[in-house]
Design an enzyme around this catalytic site. Structure first.
Site, mmCIF file in Angstrom:
data_model
loop_
_atom_site.group_PDB
_atom_site.id
_atom_site.type_symbol
_atom_site.label_atom_id
_atom_site.label_comp_id
_atom_site.label_asym_id
_atom_site.label_seq_id
_atom_site.Cartn_x
_atom_site.Cartn_y
_atom_site.Cartn_z
ATOM 1 N N GLU A 118 0.876 -1.295 -0.017
ATOM 2 C CA GLU A 118 0.114 0.141 0.027
ATOM 3 C C GLU A 118 0.902 1.242 -0.196
ATOM 4 O O GLU A 118 1.842 1.272 0.722
ATOM 5 C CB GLU A 118 -0.941 -0.009 1.338
ATOM 6 C CG GLU A 118 -2.067 -0.970 0.964
ATOM 7 C CD GLU A 118 -2.887 -0.737 2.286
ATOM 8 O OE1 GLU A 118 -4.101 -1.255 1.940
ATOM 9 O OE2 GLU A 118 -2.454 -0.727 3.426
ATOM 10 N N CYS A 174 3.314 8.574 0.897
ATOM 11 C CA CYS A 174 4.015 7.572 1.711
ATOM 12 C C CYS A 174 4.031 6.344 1.136
ATOM 13 O O CYS A 174 3.103 5.699 0.811
ATOM 14 C CB CYS A 174 3.136 7.537 2.903
ATOM 15 S SG CYS A 174 3.963 6.564 4.311
ATOM 16 N N CYS A 227 6.444 -6.369 7.278
ATOM 17 C CA CYS A 227 7.617 -5.753 8.059
ATOM 18 C C CYS A 227 7.925 -6.843 9.094
ATOM 19 O O CYS A 227 7.225 -7.442 9.772
ATOM 20 C CB CYS A 227 7.069 -4.583 8.962
ATOM 21 S SG CYS A 227 8.382 -3.952 9.752
ATOM 22 N N CYS A 285 6.389 -4.597 15.856
ATOM 23 C CA CYS A 285 5.883 -3.546 17.024
ATOM 24 C C CYS A 285 4.447 -3.995 16.995
ATOM 25 O O CYS A 285 3.834 -4.061 15.948
ATOM 26 C CB CYS A 285 6.090 -2.315 16.375
ATOM 27 S SG CYS A 285 8.008 -1.817 16.154
ATOM 28 N N CYS A 315 1.471 -1.990 15.653
ATOM 29 C CA CYS A 315 1.465 -1.486 14.193
ATOM 30 C C CYS A 315 0.843 -2.505 13.319
ATOM 31 O O CYS A 315 1.318 -3.910 13.595
ATOM 32 C CB CYS A 315 3.024 -1.237 13.599
ATOM 33 S SG CYS A 315 2.939 -0.803 12.072
ATOM 34 N N CYS A 330 -0.815 6.238 10.027
ATOM 35 C CA CYS A 330 0.365 5.466 10.521
ATOM 36 C C CYS A 330 0.324 4.291 11.100
ATOM 37 O O CYS A 330 -0.759 4.224 12.141
ATOM 38 C CB CYS A 330 1.330 6.457 11.476
ATOM 39 S SG CYS A 330 2.082 7.964 10.559
#
Length: 368
Positions: A107, A120, A127, A131, A134, A361
């Site tokens: 995305e 962005c 990932c 974390c 997220c 975010c």
């Protein structure tokens, strides 16, 4: 805390075939010669991609029709298909879900502000940093993106902005932030190559100022030091999220390898080498990292390590599916910002965009 695997380089499976963007100017010339064409065809192709933002052979009228399809087919293979695009904020925010040649989903988010248009982009599919607040990190790492796949997100966004697909009419893309899916410094070589393609003037690149490009990291210390020596003027954004090691070991698991002091020392090295102000990202989470003493400690440490070359972006936590955490109340947020500012460290709250389309975010999950 359970030990979490920290993946710093994904397998090469799934990377797309060779693309013009992956090649240097000399390699592009060699590639067109291999195809039986004159070397100057490489510059023509580059002008179309970087200058005119097109990969449509029909638009390349300066190249003989007999050569166009072959050159485009060999050197501009299709990198992404847009699965869907969602907009919000009265059309000022546009999130694109893109499917790569191997089915991988990523995305990117295009945002219009009064003084700029920013995209962005993702550097990895998924990932590996894990974390827990997220959505991308909770999904795990699928693979690294190629240089061309990173840059293609920027080209697509630049074309969308130019063609008026953002609210407010046509606009020129001015800023690029590598803060989408993935840890950019875990895909270091391709990210650095992508920055050059984004910033070099056409026909070598898209011609966006290095000072308008931001590269984020959760704190891969050796890579930060390496980035400092690249001779680039991009902004470094460090996702710190708490100033104390005890909590950061949980919020940002890579902290079990490189502690807060090491991360801030690396950030200082970057600031000293480049003269660029470092951005500290801090997702404010209710009753987790929003205590006054943490604000005081954050201000103290940043003043100690970075002096005037730092700015804190407080990010109200964006909700993700299944998360038990929430954003801090506004009075707590205001007091946190006040205390950091009182320590002599500039601190502001980031304008949250795209929450209702999961484009903010920490919300990018690339679900088909």
């Amino acid at each position: 805390m359970t030990s979490l695997p920290l993946v710093f380089d994904a397998p090469k499976r799934g990377l797309p075939p060779r693309h013009l963007v992956d090649l240097s100017a000399e390699e592009r010339q060699a590639a067109v010669v291999e195809l039986g064409e004159r070397p100057f065809r490489a510059r023509q192709l580059s002008n179309h991609y970087f200058g005119r933002l097109t990969v449509d052979p029909e638009a390349m009228t300066d190249i003989p029709a007999a050569s166009r399809e072959r050159l485009v087919g060999e050197l501009m293979p299709r990198l992404f298909t847009e699965v869907r695009a969602l907009t919000c904020d009265e059309g000022a925010t546009r999130k694109a879900l893109l499917r790569a040649h191997d089915g991988t989903l990523v995305e990117s988010v295009l945002m219009r502000y009064p003084d700029r248009a920013t995209v962005c982009v993702s550097s990895q599919a998924g990932c590996g940093m894990a974390c827990p607040f997220c959505a991308t990190g909770q999904g795990g790492l699928t693979r690294n993106l190629s240089t061309a796949e990173i840059v293609e997100q920027v080209r697509l966004a630049a074309a969308a902005a130019r063609d008026g697909r953002l609210g407010g009419g046509p606009v020129r893309l001015s800023n690029v932030v590598l803060m989408g899916m993935g840890e950019p410094l875990a895909n270091y070589r391709r990210v650095i190559a992508a920055v050059h393609r984004i910033c070099d003037p056409a026909p070598a690149g898209l011609g966006i100022s290095q000072r308008s490009v931001t590269v984020s990291t959760v704190g891969l210390v050796p890579a930060i030091h390496k980035l400092a020596d690249e001779g680039l003027a991009v902004t470094l954004a460090v996702s710190l999220h708490t100033p104390d090691d005890e909590l950061r070991d949980t919020l940002v698991p890579v902290n079990t390898r490189w502690k807060v002091a090491e991360v801030l020392a690396a950030a200082r090295h970057y600031a000293e080498r480049t003269g660029r102000r470092v951005s500290i990202e801090y997702a404010l989470i209710r009753d987790i990292n929003d205590q006054p003493w943490r604000a005081d400690l954050l201000g103290q440490l940043l003043h100690q390590y970075l002096g005037a070359l730092v700015h804190v972006n407080v990010i109200p936590l964006n909700p993700t599916p299944g998360s038990q955490w929430d954003a801090s109340p506004k009075p707590v947020e205001r007091e946190f910002v006040r205390r950091v500012n009182a320590a002599g460290v500039p601190c502001t709250v980031r304008d949250t965009r795209g929450q209702e389309i999961a484009a903010a975010c920490g919300q990018l999950a690339a679900q088909g």
